[in-house]
Write a protein that holds these residues in place. Sequence first.
Motif, short mmCIF file in Angstrom:
data_model
loop_
_atom_site.label_atom_id
_atom_site.label_comp_id
_atom_site.label_asym_id
_atom_site.label_seq_id
_atom_site.Cartn_x
_atom_site.Cartn_y
_atom_site.Cartn_z
N ALA A 46 0.83 -1.21 0.00
CA ALA A 46 0.00 0.00 0.00
C ALA A 46 0.87 1.25 0.00
N ALA A 47 1.96 1.22 0.75
CA ALA A 47 2.86 2.37 0.81
C ALA A 47 3.52 2.63 -0.52
N ALA A 48 3.73 1.58 -1.33
CA ALA A 48 4.30 1.74 -2.66
C ALA A 48 3.27 2.29 -3.65
N LEU A 49 2.01 1.89 -3.47
CA LEU A 49 0.94 2.31 -4.38
C LEU A 49 0.47 3.74 -4.12
N GLU A 50 0.29 4.11 -2.88
CA GLU A 50 -0.42 5.34 -2.55
C GLU A 50 0.23 6.62 -3.05
N PRO A 51 1.56 6.73 -3.17
CA PRO A 51 2.11 7.97 -3.73
C PRO A 51 1.68 8.24 -5.17
N LEU A 52 1.24 7.19 -5.89
CA LEU A 52 0.78 7.36 -7.26
C LEU A 52 -0.65 7.91 -7.32
N LEU A 53 -1.38 7.82 -6.20
CA LEU A 53 -2.81 8.09 -6.20
C LEU A 53 -3.09 9.54 -5.83
N VAL A 54 -2.85 10.42 -6.78
CA VAL A 54 -3.05 11.85 -6.58
C VAL A 54 -4.46 12.21 -7.05
N PRO A 55 -5.34 12.71 -6.18
CA PRO A 55 -6.69 13.09 -6.61
C PRO A 55 -6.64 14.07 -7.78
N GLY A 56 -7.53 13.85 -8.74
CA GLY A 56 -7.58 14.69 -9.92
C GLY A 56 -6.75 14.19 -11.08
N ARG A 57 -5.89 13.22 -10.83
CA ARG A 57 -5.09 12.66 -11.92
C ARG A 57 -5.93 11.74 -12.80
N GLU A 58 -5.58 11.72 -14.10
CA GLU A 58 -6.16 10.72 -14.98
C GLU A 58 -5.63 9.35 -14.57
N ILE A 59 -6.50 8.34 -14.62
CA ILE A 59 -6.12 7.02 -14.15
C ILE A 59 -6.63 5.95 -15.11
N LEU A 60 -5.86 4.88 -15.26
CA LEU A 60 -6.25 3.71 -16.03
C LEU A 60 -6.21 2.52 -15.09
N LEU A 61 -7.29 1.76 -15.02
CA LEU A 61 -7.37 0.57 -14.19
C LEU A 61 -7.71 -0.63 -15.06
N PHE A 62 -6.79 -1.58 -15.12
CA PHE A 62 -6.98 -2.80 -15.90
C PHE A 62 -7.46 -3.91 -14.98
N GLY A 63 -8.51 -4.62 -15.38
CA GLY A 63 -9.04 -5.71 -14.58
C GLY A 63 -10.40 -6.14 -15.11
N ALA A 64 -11.24 -6.63 -14.22
CA ALA A 64 -12.57 -7.12 -14.60
C ALA A 64 -13.64 -6.21 -14.02
N PRO A 65 -14.68 -5.89 -14.81
CA PRO A 65 -15.77 -5.07 -14.27
C PRO A 65 -16.65 -5.87 -13.32
N LEU A 66 -17.23 -5.21 -12.34
CA LEU A 66 -18.17 -5.87 -11.45
C LEU A 66 -19.42 -6.28 -12.23
N VAL A 67 -20.03 -7.38 -11.81
CA VAL A 67 -21.25 -7.85 -12.46
C VAL A 67 -22.40 -6.90 -12.16
N GLN A 68 -22.43 -6.36 -10.94
CA GLN A 68 -23.47 -5.41 -10.56
C GLN A 68 -22.83 -4.12 -10.06
N GLY A 69 -23.35 -3.00 -10.50
CA GLY A 69 -22.84 -1.71 -10.06
C GLY A 69 -21.58 -1.31 -10.82
N LEU A 70 -21.16 -0.07 -10.57
CA LEU A 70 -19.98 0.47 -11.23
C LEU A 70 -18.75 0.16 -10.39
N GLY A 71 -17.85 -0.60 -10.94
CA GLY A 71 -16.65 -0.94 -10.20
C GLY A 71 -15.77 -1.90 -10.97
N MET A 72 -14.56 -2.09 -10.46
CA MET A 72 -13.57 -2.99 -11.06
C MET A 72 -12.94 -3.83 -9.95
N HIS A 73 -12.61 -5.07 -10.31
CA HIS A 73 -11.86 -5.93 -9.39
C HIS A 73 -10.87 -6.74 -10.23
#
Length: 225
Positions: A136-163
């Motif tokens: 988590a400490a390695a990931l969180e410095p990348l997570l700047v609010p307002g930044r454009e982001i790309l998330l690769f994975g699978a969409p949730l079956v219900q609701g808006l989300g990714m896992h």
Amino acid sequence: MPLDSYGVLSGTLHRHFRDQPGPQGRWSHVTLEVDAPAGRYRCAVAVDGAQPATGVQWKVLTLAASILDPVPAMGPGYHELSAYSGSGALDHLRHPALADRPGFLFVRRPPAWLQRLLDRLHPPHPWVAGTPLDAAAALEPLLVPGREILLFGAPLVQGLGMHDIHQNQGAPHGSRWWPDNGPWQDGATLTRRPDGQYDVFLSKFTTQADQTDAEGHPAQAPDGP
């Protein structure tokens, strides 16, 4: 049999937070809230593994936007990706910009002089092992609010989300993840820097193999020095 669905969510990071610890004090995800045209997505990035002693493995690197083509030009929203090279899909073990060592294309390990040359042309990106807190400490410095982001994975079956935002191949036979193994369907978290490059966070379970066959199942390491 690979994932039922795989793709990339392009949007703007709203915020992130860590899971609440479970009964044994363990937690396994950093949750990201991402704004896209359809609404606000909740996306779970895995930072825990199946072996508590070592936790998870991860790597952080920076890539030029051109290496990710055609994904950066797709625009905001969720986009389904075909599981093959050139579609924009990611593979931690086969994509030359993500692989642990550039020599992975060889059936046998290349000679030392050639490996040194490959390392200069394409520096190796080894996995780092640690606890969920370390990941988590390695990931969180990348997570700047307002930044454009790309998330690769699978969409949730219900609701808006990714896992499934982690490696999705190499799970051992008999595990509950074995049916999801497949090449060119790995998860990743990427945020766009002001200079146009992307900071990249990849994660995998400690039980997942570093080499896989054409179906994404664990493969034996090549012989030879």
